[in-house]
Design a protein around this motif. Structure first.
Motif, PDB file in Angstrom:
ATOM      1  N   VAL A 192      36.027  15.264  16.643  1.00  0.00           N
ATOM      2  CA  VAL A 192      37.068  14.312  16.278  1.00  0.00           C
ATOM      3  C   VAL A 192      36.780  13.733  14.893  1.00  0.00           C
ATOM      4  CG1 VAL A 192      37.505  13.757  18.686  1.00  0.00           C
ATOM      5  CG2 VAL A 192      35.942  12.348  17.379  1.00  0.00           C
ATOM      6  N   GLU A 193      37.850  13.519  14.153  1.00  0.00           N
ATOM      7  CA  GLU A 193      37.709  12.976  12.793  1.00  0.00           C
ATOM      8  C   GLU A 193      37.459  11.472  12.820  1.00  0.00           C
ATOM      9  OE1 GLU A 193      40.693  14.257   9.963  1.00  0.00           O
ATOM     10  OE2 GLU A 193      41.244  15.918  11.286  1.00  0.00           O
ATOM     11  N   HIS A 194      38.156  10.774  13.689  1.00  0.00           N
ATOM     12  CA  HIS A 194      38.028   9.311  13.781  1.00  0.00           C
ATOM     13  C   HIS A 194      37.599   8.950  15.201  1.00  0.00           C
ATOM     14  CE1 HIS A 194      40.077   8.967   9.881  1.00  0.00           C
ATOM     15  NE2 HIS A 194      40.922   9.867  10.357  1.00  0.00           N
ATOM     16  N   LEU A 195      36.399   8.426  15.330  1.00  0.00           N
ATOM     17  CA  LEU A 195      35.863   8.039  16.636  1.00  0.00           C
ATOM     18  C   LEU A 195      35.954   6.526  16.782  1.00  0.00           C
ATOM     19  CD1 LEU A 195      34.436   9.061  19.221  1.00  0.00           C
ATOM     20  CD2 LEU A 195      32.261   8.658  18.034  1.00  0.00           C
ATOM     21  N   PRO A 216      33.526  13.066  10.592  1.00  0.00           N
ATOM     22  CA  PRO A 216      34.338  12.185   9.746  1.00  0.00           C
ATOM     23  C   PRO A 216      34.854  12.823   8.470  1.00  0.00           C
ATOM     24  CG  PRO A 216      32.015  11.656   9.531  1.00  0.00           C
ATOM     25  CD  PRO A 216      32.116  12.665  10.636  1.00  0.00           C
ATOM     26  N   ASN A 217      34.211  13.873   8.008  1.00  0.00           N
ATOM     27  CA  ASN A 217      34.631  14.515   6.756  1.00  0.00           C
ATOM     28  C   ASN A 217      35.062  15.957   7.005  1.00  0.00           C
ATOM     29  OD1 ASN A 217      33.907  12.228   5.030  1.00  0.00           O
ATOM     30  ND2 ASN A 217      31.792  12.757   5.538  1.00  0.00           N
ATOM     31  N   ALA A 218      35.976  16.122   7.934  1.00  0.00           N
ATOM     32  CA  ALA A 218      36.445  17.459   8.295  1.00  0.00           C
ATOM     33  C   ALA A 218      37.118  18.132   7.100  1.00  0.00           C
ATOM     34  CB  ALA A 218      37.425  17.378   9.454  1.00  0.00           C
ATOM     35  N   GLN A 219      36.791  19.402   6.907  1.00  0.00           N
ATOM     36  CA  GLN A 219      37.393  20.155   5.814  1.00  0.00           C
ATOM     37  C   GLN A 219      38.818  20.550   6.187  1.00  0.00           C
ATOM     38  OE1 GLN A 219      35.010  23.071   3.643  1.00  0.00           O
ATOM     39  NE2 GLN A 219      33.265  22.570   4.961  1.00  0.00           N
TER      40      GLN A 219
END
Length: 251
Positions: free
Chosen positions: A190-193, A218-221
């Motif tokens: 998940v990008e935002h937890l 948090p820093n998904a490409q």
């Protein structure tokens, strides 16, 4: 039960084994669980059957598992962007089970809903229907398709709380919600937890009961599979500006 793990390797520990079936969410490169896929590569698990809409591209997404020859069989609807895939398939080194895209989506949804099989008109009279049961309903011929259920599902979500409730964003939603319910264990990146209660219940797409493990990315490409641009039109040198509009009746 603690669901959040420090990294992908920890989240997959004790889960992977040779010969297992894995579902991987995403459409093209959009919404793919790339960090989890990379951890599968590092695990060395082989002879895998992978259910996914496509096989990524060379060096990205499921393409990394093809490069290491960890995938034995693909159950997909489109794989045209991966040269490694084509090379291995044409050489007889990789099995493939092609599905119409809507049929693939319904096979996954059916598996998650506990439906072992269903009938559809899609593919009747084509190679898709060869070797499958057909039946007539109301004067029309239908072909039977089996539901799909995996050992583990790897999904990508835009937001999730520590209880495993997931929210997907726009096109990145694609196959992820269906796959999250169609396996013995779902692992999400998940990008935002956020903490429990911070997601509006009406916004939750995958309830936490389906998700057993999670990692925070948090820093998904956000890669672009096919970058298409239009040539910029520049004004000719010394060109006079267009005349200002004058009054008059509407056109």
């Amino acid at each position: 039960m603690k669901k959040v793990y420090p990294d992908a390797t920890a989240a997959l520990a004790g889960v992977l084994r040779d010969g297992m079936t894995i579902m991987a969410g995403g459409f093209g490169l959009c919404g793919i669980p790339d960090v989890l896929i990379d951890a599968v590569r590092e695990s060395g698990a082989k002879d895998l059957t992978v259910i996914s809409n496509n096989a990524g591209i060379d060096g990205v997404g499921l393409g990394v598992l093809l490069e290491t020859r960890q995938i034995k069989k693909m159950i997909s609807s489109y794989v045209g962007e991966n040269k490694t895939f084509a090379k291995q398939y044409l050489a007889g080194e990789l099995e493939i089970e092609f599905n119409p895209q809507g049929t693939l989506a319904e096979r996954i949804r059916a598996g998650g809903a506990g439906v072992p099989a269903f009938f559809t008109k899609t593919g009747v009279g084509t190679l898709i229907a060869e070797g499958k049961e057909t039946r007539e309903f109301d004067g029309e011929i239908y072909v039977m398709e089996r539901g799909l259920f995996a050992d583990v599902s790897l999904v990508h979500a835009w937001k999730g709380d520590t209880e495993g409730n997931l929210v997907y964003r726009k096109t990145a939603r694609n196959f992820n919600p269906m796959m999250a319910s169609a396996s013995r264990m779902t692992i999400a990146q998940v990008e935002h937890l956020v903490k429990p209660g911070e997601i509006d219940p009406d916004h939750i797409i995958t309830p936490g009961v389906f998700v057993k493990r999670m990692i925070h990315v948090p820093n998904a490409q956000k890669r672009i599979e096919q970058r298409t641009t239009r040539k910029r039109v520049e004004a000719a040198p010394n060109a006079e500006p267009a005349p200002a509009p004058t009054g008059g009746g509407a056109i």
